[in-house]
Enzyme design. Structure first.
Site, PDB file in Angstrom:
ATOM      1  N   ASP A 164       0.874  -1.171   0.000  1.00  0.00           N
ATOM      2  CA  ASP A 164       0.000   0.000   0.000  1.00  0.00           C
ATOM      3  C   ASP A 164       0.911   1.220   0.000  1.00  0.00           C
ATOM      4  O   ASP A 164       1.872   1.287   0.766  1.00  0.00           O
ATOM      5  CB  ASP A 164      -0.866  -0.014   1.267  1.00  0.00           C
ATOM      6  CG  ASP A 164      -2.236   0.588   1.030  1.00  0.00           C
ATOM      7  OD1 ASP A 164      -2.298   1.707   0.490  1.00  0.00           O
ATOM      8  OD2 ASP A 164      -3.237  -0.045   1.416  1.00  0.00           O
ATOM      9  N   ASP A 193      -3.161   4.634  -2.284  1.00  0.00           N
ATOM     10  CA  ASP A 193      -4.203   5.100  -1.378  1.00  0.00           C
ATOM     11  C   ASP A 193      -4.690   6.493  -1.775  1.00  0.00           C
ATOM     12  O   ASP A 193      -3.884   7.363  -2.135  1.00  0.00           O
ATOM     13  CB  ASP A 193      -3.611   5.146   0.040  1.00  0.00           C
ATOM     14  CG  ASP A 193      -4.625   5.531   1.089  1.00  0.00           C
ATOM     15  OD1 ASP A 193      -5.542   4.749   1.312  1.00  0.00           O
ATOM     16  OD2 ASP A 193      -4.488   6.628   1.679  1.00  0.00           O
ATOM     17  N   GLU A 238      -6.822   3.357  -5.654  1.00  0.00           N
ATOM     18  CA  GLU A 238      -8.068   3.484  -4.889  1.00  0.00           C
ATOM     19  C   GLU A 238      -8.862   4.604  -5.557  1.00  0.00           C
ATOM     20  O   GLU A 238      -8.670   5.777  -5.267  1.00  0.00           O
ATOM     21  CB  GLU A 238      -7.803   3.833  -3.424  1.00  0.00           C
ATOM     22  CG  GLU A 238      -9.101   3.776  -2.632  1.00  0.00           C
ATOM     23  CD  GLU A 238      -9.037   4.473  -1.275  1.00  0.00           C
ATOM     24  OE1 GLU A 238      -9.892   4.175  -0.435  1.00  0.00           O
ATOM     25  OE2 GLU A 238      -8.157   5.330  -1.060  1.00  0.00           O
ATOM     26  N   HIS A 269     -11.568  -2.883   3.206  1.00  0.00           N
ATOM     27  CA  HIS A 269     -11.517  -2.577   4.642  1.00  0.00           C
ATOM     28  C   HIS A 269     -12.223  -1.265   4.987  1.00  0.00           C
ATOM     29  O   HIS A 269     -12.160  -0.824   6.127  1.00  0.00           O
ATOM     30  CB  HIS A 269     -10.053  -2.528   5.089  1.00  0.00           C
ATOM     31  CG  HIS A 269      -9.290  -1.422   4.414  1.00  0.00           C
ATOM     32  ND1 HIS A 269      -8.876  -1.488   3.106  1.00  0.00           N
ATOM     33  CD2 HIS A 269      -8.899  -0.213   4.853  1.00  0.00           C
ATOM     34  CE1 HIS A 269      -8.261  -0.379   2.774  1.00  0.00           C
ATOM     35  NE2 HIS A 269      -8.258   0.424   3.822  1.00  0.00           N
ATOM     36  N   ASP A 270     -12.845  -0.619   3.998  1.00  0.00           N
ATOM     37  CA  ASP A 270     -13.526   0.649   4.251  1.00  0.00           C
ATOM     38  C   ASP A 270     -15.037   0.572   4.068  1.00  0.00           C
ATOM     39  O   ASP A 270     -15.719   1.581   4.241  1.00  0.00           O
ATOM     40  CB  ASP A 270     -12.993   1.733   3.293  1.00  0.00           C
ATOM     41  CG  ASP A 270     -11.528   2.055   3.546  1.00  0.00           C
ATOM     42  OD1 ASP A 270     -11.109   2.043   4.709  1.00  0.00           O
ATOM     43  OD2 ASP A 270     -10.807   2.309   2.563  1.00  0.00           O
TER      44      ASP A 270
HETATM   45  C1  GLC Z   1      -8.046   5.163   2.152  1.00  0.00           C
HETATM   46  C2  GLC Z   1      -7.905   3.932   2.997  1.00  0.00           C
HETATM   47  C3  GLC Z   1      -8.597   4.177   4.299  1.00  0.00           C
HETATM   48  C4  GLC Z   1      -7.902   5.336   4.973  1.00  0.00           C
HETATM   49  C5  GLC Z   1      -7.850   6.570   4.064  1.00  0.00           C
HETATM   50  C6  GLC Z   1      -6.876   7.575   4.560  1.00  0.00           C
HETATM   51  O1  GLC Z   1      -9.374   5.445   1.866  1.00  0.00           O
HETATM   52  O2  GLC Z   1      -8.402   2.810   2.333  1.00  0.00           O
HETATM   53  O3  GLC Z   1      -8.607   3.054   5.126  1.00  0.00           O
HETATM   54  O4  GLC Z   1      -8.567   5.667   6.158  1.00  0.00           O
HETATM   55  O5  GLC Z   1      -7.440   6.236   2.766  1.00  0.00           O
HETATM   56  O6  GLC Z   1      -5.555   7.117   4.371  1.00  0.00           O
END
Ligand code: GLC
Ligand code: CA
Length: 574
Positions: A125, A231, A292, A354-355
């Protein structure tokens, strides 16, 4: 061996003798990601090797045989770098290390080597948008307006005439609620944070930031990783004019008016950086960039690949899997979009991560969870795509949401309670078996409670049951590897006016086709298929795989019966 292959081999051998690498054609392996099954590991929750209640790198290594048996090509591991853990690793204080909670660099090297032995690639990541406020870069940057890193983050004066700390430059809001600006006394200025205030946004308009981050990328490439998941990539740039956002209808979970995000999300400058980043990852063939990319439509998604295929290989397609509604027309449309509107690139379908609440919590009807989980697996693994599986989806894990505010670990769950319960529910420990803590940890108390269904929903019991969801996933993943139509066939939807059953073909140039049909309803359905319009001679279908018991070995295409939420895969035969 064909003549051309013989020639290539010869040239390669000669060049190898001379100590040079052949540059004639990219080995097929460099395109491994095109049909890959990528498995997301949330390291805190996967396996706890040292028994402190928190998953770790050695815990992943211990379970590699399971992942090999499942058949995944790569694992994406969410951040394991040194971090104050405000956002559970997404607040990074050192991009080149390992957080002691997760282990050591030696543990990482062992994991990498053990994965490689099993043919599993590692994807890291990469959090480019922001660092932790404890990162030495930010510690320096916040110390004065004149230090060497003063411009590494987004600093601005407050509104003229206002009183700090309550006069931020504008009305921009953090995605996690409240003002996106935090006052810093030492500079008498505000810094911008798209997420928590402990996650200051880096200033990507400064080349020093870019170069430092690109070196981080090289560091992990040299360690042997095969790619990066970027990310929050659409958050990288903010409008320099600092215009106020307009307000939208309604309030957010944190009690503020909703705002548009025209000036902080998906700015065109992002593409410029992605092209430069791609040049860096191209330094090592076979390195994949995953994004993402929560985007408003397929047109924006298409742009993420780059006009000359020079940006991301796999921006996440969240249009399909996060539509959260089992609608045949909806899925058919999104699948067709992925075929026709992303310029022939490969979609990366994502149903869970995970979100977001686990897929079964979003698509289940409360009665047919097992059947619907199989339907989602079929939708993920049978189109022409790269597929992302979130750990535990393959066994049917469900959310276990906090029951009260004081139980919540994810900070947004506390500030947004009860409207926003946070993301703990989808991050609970992996369910390995029916023993204490589902076999995740020997500690008294894992960092999050195990979901109560672990006695039946677990790897160990599902491995023994030939009809389990886990075994259904394994069969689908295997099909992608061995069946020519799934490996390289075109994707064509058929029976396009049917609103109860979604059907498509995977068809190779030799005319062979495999049919996939999925019943999206709670009642039995019969489909009547005529494939002659597709130029396919075939009236029957030979069973390859069905999600339900007792599927007949041969079916008539004009009379194909499907039980509630049943998925059928069969070879079309005359
Ligand atoms: C992305 C991640 C998430 C995190 C955010 C800030 O959306 O997947 O888990 O809280 O970025 O880094
Ligand atoms: Ca541990």
């Amino acid at each position: 061996m064909r003549a051309i292959q013989r020639l290539f081999l010869w040239v390669s051998v000669c060049l190898a003798v001379l100590g040079l690498k052949p540059a004639l054609a990219a080995p097929a392996d460099d395109n491994w990601w095109r049909s890959a099954v990528i498995y997301e590991v949330y390291p805190r929750s996967f396996g706890d090797a040292n028994g402190d209640g928190i998953g770790d790198l050695n815990g992943i290594t211990e379970h590699l045989d399971y992942l090999k048996d499942l058949g995944v090509d790569a694992i994406w591991i969410t951040p394991f770098y040194p971090s104050p853990q405000v956002d559970f690793g997404y607040d990074i204080s050192d991009y080149r290390g390992i957080d002691p909670q997760f282990g050591t660099m030696a543990d990482f090297d062992r994991l990498e080597a053990a994965a490689k032995e099993r043919g599993i690639r590692i994807i890291c990541d990469l959090v480019l948008n922001h660092s932790s406020d404890k990162h030495p870069w930010f510690v320096e940057s916040r110390s004065s307006r004149t230090n060497p890193k003063a411009d590494w983050y987004i600093w601005h004066d407050g509104k003229p005439g206002g009183t700090p700390p309550n006069s931020p430059p504008n009305n921009w809001q953090s995605i996690f609620g409240h003002s996106a600006w935090q006052y810093e006394k030492a500079r008498d200025q505000y810094y911008y944070h798209a997420f928590y205030k402990e996650q200051p946004d880096l200033n990507w308009r400064d080349d020093r930031v870019k170069n430092a981050m690109f070196d981080v990328v090289r560091f992990w490439m040299n360690k042997g990783v095969s790619g990066f998941r970027l990310d929050a990539i659409t958050s990288m740039f903010e409008d320099v004019a600092l215009k106020d956002e307009s307000y939208l209808a309604g309030m957010n979970a944190y009690g503020e008016r909703n705002i548009a995000r025209l000036y902080t999300d998906n700015l065109p400058e992002v593409h410029n950086i992605l092209r430069q980043l791609r040049k860096v990852t191209n330094e090592k063939a076979g390195t994949v960039l995953i994004g993402e990319t929560y985007l408003p439509n397929v047109g924006e998604l298409a742009k993420m690949y780059g006009r000359n295929r020079d940006e991301l290989q796999l921006p996440m397609d969240t249009q399909l899997g996060l539509s959260n509604k089992l609608s045949v027309a909806g899925f058919r449309g999104k699948l067709q979009d992925a075929e026709t509107k992303i310029n022939g690139n490969v979609p990366l379908f994502v149903f869970s991560n995970h979100d977001n609440p686990r897929s079964i919590n979003r698509y289940g009807d409360g009665k047919h969870e097992g059947e619907i989980a199989r339907l989602l697996a079929t939708l993920l693994l049978t189109p022409r795509d790269a597929a992302l599986i979130y750990y535990g989806e393959e066994i049917g894990m469900t959310n276990r949401d906090p029951k009260s505010k004081d139980e919540v670990k994810d900070p947004i769950g506390r500030s947004g309670w009860p409207k926003e319960k946070g993301r703990d529910g989808e991050r609970t420990p992996m369910q390995w078996n029916g023993d204490t803590n589902a076999g995740f940890s020997v500690s008294k108390q894992p960092w999050l409670p195990v979901a109560p269904n672990y006695r039946t929903v677990n790897v160990s019991s599902e491995s023994r049951d030939p009809n389990s969801l886990l075994n259904y996933y394994k069969k689908l993943i295997r099909l992608r590897k061995v069946n020519q139509q799934f490996k390289k066939g075109d994707f064509i939807t058929v029976d396009n006016s049917n609103e109860q059953v979604l059907s498509y073909l995977r068809k190779t140039s030799d005319g062979k086709a495999v049919l996939v049909s999925m019943n999206f309803t709670a009642s039995p359905q019969t489909v009547k298929l005529d494939l002659t319009t597709e130029g396919i001679k075939g009236e029957h279908s030979k069973l390859i795989l069905a999600s339900y018991p007792n599927a007949s070995g041969s079916a008539e295409l004009k009379d194909l019966a499907l039980p509630p939420y049943g998925s059928y895969v069969g070879e079309v035969v005359p």
